[in-house]
Design a protein around this motif. Sequence first.
Motif, mmCIF file in Angstrom:
data_model
loop_
_atom_site.group_PDB
_atom_site.id
_atom_site.type_symbol
_atom_site.label_atom_id
_atom_site.label_comp_id
_atom_site.label_asym_id
_atom_site.label_seq_id
_atom_site.Cartn_x
_atom_site.Cartn_y
_atom_site.Cartn_z
ATOM 1 N N THR A 93 0.845 -1.188 0.000
ATOM 2 C CA THR A 93 0.000 0.000 0.000
ATOM 3 C C THR A 93 0.881 1.239 0.000
ATOM 4 N N GLU A 94 0.466 2.238 -0.779
ATOM 5 C CA GLU A 94 1.146 3.531 -0.730
ATOM 6 C C GLU A 94 0.117 4.621 -0.459
ATOM 7 N N ILE A 95 0.411 5.466 0.526
ATOM 8 C CA ILE A 95 -0.431 6.613 0.872
ATOM 9 C C ILE A 95 0.267 7.874 0.382
ATOM 10 N N ILE A 96 -0.411 8.610 -0.477
ATOM 11 C CA ILE A 96 0.132 9.820 -1.083
ATOM 12 C C ILE A 96 -0.501 11.019 -0.379
ATOM 13 N N THR A 97 0.321 11.926 0.139
ATOM 14 C CA THR A 97 -0.192 13.089 0.864
ATOM 15 C C THR A 97 0.423 14.364 0.304
ATOM 16 N N LEU A 98 -0.438 15.290 -0.097
ATOM 17 C CA LEU A 98 -0.019 16.633 -0.503
ATOM 18 C C LEU A 98 -0.215 17.582 0.672
ATOM 19 N N ALA A 99 0.790 18.388 0.974
ATOM 20 C CA ALA A 99 0.707 19.362 2.055
ATOM 21 C C ALA A 99 0.839 20.769 1.479
ATOM 22 N N ASN A 100 -0.062 21.651 1.869
ATOM 23 C CA ASN A 100 -0.129 23.028 1.374
ATOM 24 C C ASN A 100 0.346 23.973 2.478
ATOM 25 N N ALA A 101 1.464 24.657 2.229
ATOM 26 C CA ALA A 101 2.018 25.574 3.224
ATOM 27 C C ALA A 101 1.507 26.996 3.068
ATOM 28 N N SER A 102 0.617 27.239 2.087
ATOM 29 C CA SER A 102 0.150 28.600 1.840
ATOM 30 C C SER A 102 -1.188 28.853 2.531
ATOM 31 N N ASP A 103 -1.638 30.113 2.455
ATOM 32 C CA ASP A 103 -2.916 30.496 3.053
ATOM 33 C C ASP A 103 -4.065 30.443 2.053
ATOM 34 N N ALA A 104 -3.801 29.894 0.865
ATOM 35 C CA ALA A 104 -4.833 29.789 -0.171
ATOM 36 C C ALA A 104 -4.989 28.345 -0.600
ATOM 37 N N SER A 105 -6.204 27.988 -1.023
ATOM 38 C CA SER A 105 -6.444 26.645 -1.530
ATOM 39 C C SER A 105 -5.717 26.453 -2.861
ATOM 40 N N ILE A 106 -5.178 25.238 -3.059
ATOM 41 C CA ILE A 106 -4.462 24.915 -4.295
ATOM 42 C C ILE A 106 -5.061 23.639 -4.875
ATOM 43 N N THR A 107 -5.400 23.684 -6.176
ATOM 44 C CA THR A 107 -5.960 22.518 -6.851
ATOM 45 C C THR A 107 -4.984 22.026 -7.916
ATOM 46 N N VAL A 108 -4.640 20.746 -7.854
ATOM 47 C CA VAL A 108 -3.708 20.145 -8.806
ATOM 48 C C VAL A 108 -4.259 18.795 -9.241
ATOM 49 N N THR A 109 -3.675 18.261 -10.315
ATOM 50 C CA THR A 109 -4.002 16.920 -10.781
ATOM 51 C C THR A 109 -2.902 15.972 -10.331
ATOM 52 N N VAL A 110 -3.294 14.916 -9.649
ATOM 53 C CA VAL A 110 -2.343 13.900 -9.178
ATOM 54 C C VAL A 110 -2.593 12.616 -9.963
ATOM 55 N N SER A 111 -1.546 12.067 -10.560
ATOM 56 C CA SER A 111 -1.675 10.849 -11.366
ATOM 57 C C SER A 111 -0.665 9.814 -10.906
ATOM 58 N N VAL A 112 -1.096 8.563 -10.904
ATOM 59 C CA VAL A 112 -0.202 7.436 -10.645
ATOM 60 C C VAL A 112 -0.264 6.518 -11.856
ATOM 61 N N LEU A 113 0.891 6.315 -12.492
ATOM 62 C CA LEU A 113 1.005 5.408 -13.617
ATOM 63 C C LEU A 113 1.492 4.070 -13.096
ATOM 64 N N THR A 114 0.806 2.992 -13.453
ATOM 65 C CA THR A 114 1.164 1.661 -12.954
ATOM 66 C C THR A 114 1.243 0.673 -14.098
ATOM 67 N N GLU A 115 1.978 -0.398 -13.852
ATOM 68 C CA GLU A 115 2.029 -1.507 -14.801
ATOM 69 C C GLU A 115 1.884 -2.814 -14.017
ATOM 70 N N PRO A 116 0.652 -3.195 -13.700
ATOM 71 C CA PRO A 116 0.440 -4.410 -12.917
ATOM 72 C C PRO A 116 0.423 -5.653 -13.790
ATOM 73 N N SER A 117 0.640 -6.807 -13.165
ATOM 74 C CA SER A 117 0.475 -8.071 -13.871
ATOM 75 C C SER A 117 -0.997 -8.471 -13.840
ATOM 76 N N THR A 118 -1.320 -9.541 -14.551
ATOM 77 C CA THR A 118 -2.710 -9.984 -14.587
ATOM 78 C C THR A 118 -3.149 -10.606 -13.264
ATOM 79 N N SER A 119 -2.192 -10.900 -12.373
ATOM 80 C CA SER A 119 -2.540 -11.497 -11.082
ATOM 81 C C SER A 119 -2.627 -10.447 -9.978
ATOM 82 N N ALA A 120 -2.680 -9.163 -10.361
ATOM 83 C CA ALA A 120 -2.720 -8.085 -9.377
ATOM 84 C C ALA A 120 -4.050 -7.352 -9.417
ATOM 85 N N ARG A 121 -4.542 -6.980 -8.253
ATOM 86 C CA ARG A 121 -5.708 -6.106 -8.144
ATOM 87 C C ARG A 121 -5.244 -4.780 -7.555
ATOM 88 N N ILE A 122 -5.717 -3.697 -8.125
ATOM 89 C CA ILE A 122 -5.390 -2.360 -7.620
ATOM 90 C C ILE A 122 -6.648 -1.747 -7.041
#
Length: 452
Positions: A93-122
């Motif tokens: 398991t991987e937990i991805i956390t974005l932390a914002n140090a500013s006083d304004a809201s920030i919106t970004v796109t987060v993507s994870v590219l994977t290459e699983p085998s046929t015996s893997a469930r994500i």
Amino acid sequence: MPTDPITCLAAPAAWLSDSLRDDSLRDDALHDDALFVDGARILSGWQLLVDGAAPTPASSHRTGASSASFTAACANPSLTITRRRVAEPMGGTEIITLANASDASITVTVSVLTEPSTSARIEATPPPSSTSARIEATRPPSSAPARMEATPPPSSARMEAAPLSASARFEAASPGPAAPLTWTAAVPPRGTWSAEVRITRTDIPSIARPKRFSTLRVTADDARLNALVRAGVQDLDALRRTRGPDAYYSTSSPTHLTLSPREALWAARLALPLGHDVAAGTLRLVADLLDAALAPLYAATLAEAIRWGMSPDAAPPVSLDLSAFGPPGLRLRAPGVITDLLDAAERHDYRLPPPADLDPSISSSDRPHACGAATAPAVLTALLGLDVDVPKGQITFDPLTPSPVGAFRIRGLKIADGLLDASVTSEGTLTVHNGPLGVTFHNADGSPARIA
């Protein structure tokens, strides 16, 4: 930055990064990450992007035998990203956390590219949503599972119903890269946003994560000894596997997390300060595999385990002469050896290869290695000059003088059914604070050991 790969281990699973230790943050990194379960590679690629770009690595380190943390800076200087990775027996398991140090809201796109085998469930939480694989979860009013929809569905993936916690699950139908997992992340002012991605092997019976078994710990003036013992104990726990009721230490990560008789016997013998149960299990498992080359090591391990309190009935009866065998001859008490070993441990992130003088037939290419990890408790035995003979009811100490690690105290060292707690000053003066019942404590000259 260290160049050794970071390996998160929970036998039979091992999750490796590449030699840069931040592989999934490089632009060309998709194929450098690898997750193995029981010898099969279920993940061949893993890459994290923020607004389409790889963040800049800042730091990375192991946080235990099975876990690691990676920190990186995003293009927006107010954002940092942390990935907390944990290996589990069936995957990771991987937990991805974005932390914002500013006083304004920030919106970004987060993507994870994977290459699983046929015996893997994500499985991803919260469900990703993107133009390439829009996934939505509808939380029902009852306890029924959430309904999942994908428009269009991720390529080469089969969707499954998600639990009430609203997560997306899919399995690869053919080898190759899966559709990116993509989130639109709104990070509040001075706040964080998180997502969790879990990869699980699906074509073998489930394997439960075992509890921690070992209690051994040390506090020394030379903090490198503390780190070596902590890492060795954690790695041995992570390498521990069972076959029926019998436990053994699998050999090494990532593809040799199996029973190798020679390595398993050596590791069990060196790790007797953690308890004799693994030695007993290993001896039973290896008894039917004995040949002329293996028999002396088997006999030595059996003899030493009995001295440490294992019942002779715990191992199958074999026709071996045990009288000639004593403690392992590792030269650890020779001048300068422990200092050199700690220097090497510091260079290798406290994951040592097996000692060179242990057995030339043992491979040292993969780490953590059971024999390398078991060197840590063997060092403590050498520092104490410990000679255990439970059948005779006697424990003898001959500490190295002066101590090469300064003053130290060892707690939780298992002998028979008890725990030894002993300290040694930098000058080599020993004090026993606690110990197993039914034995007497002596110095090497035969005098009674000092008991606090």
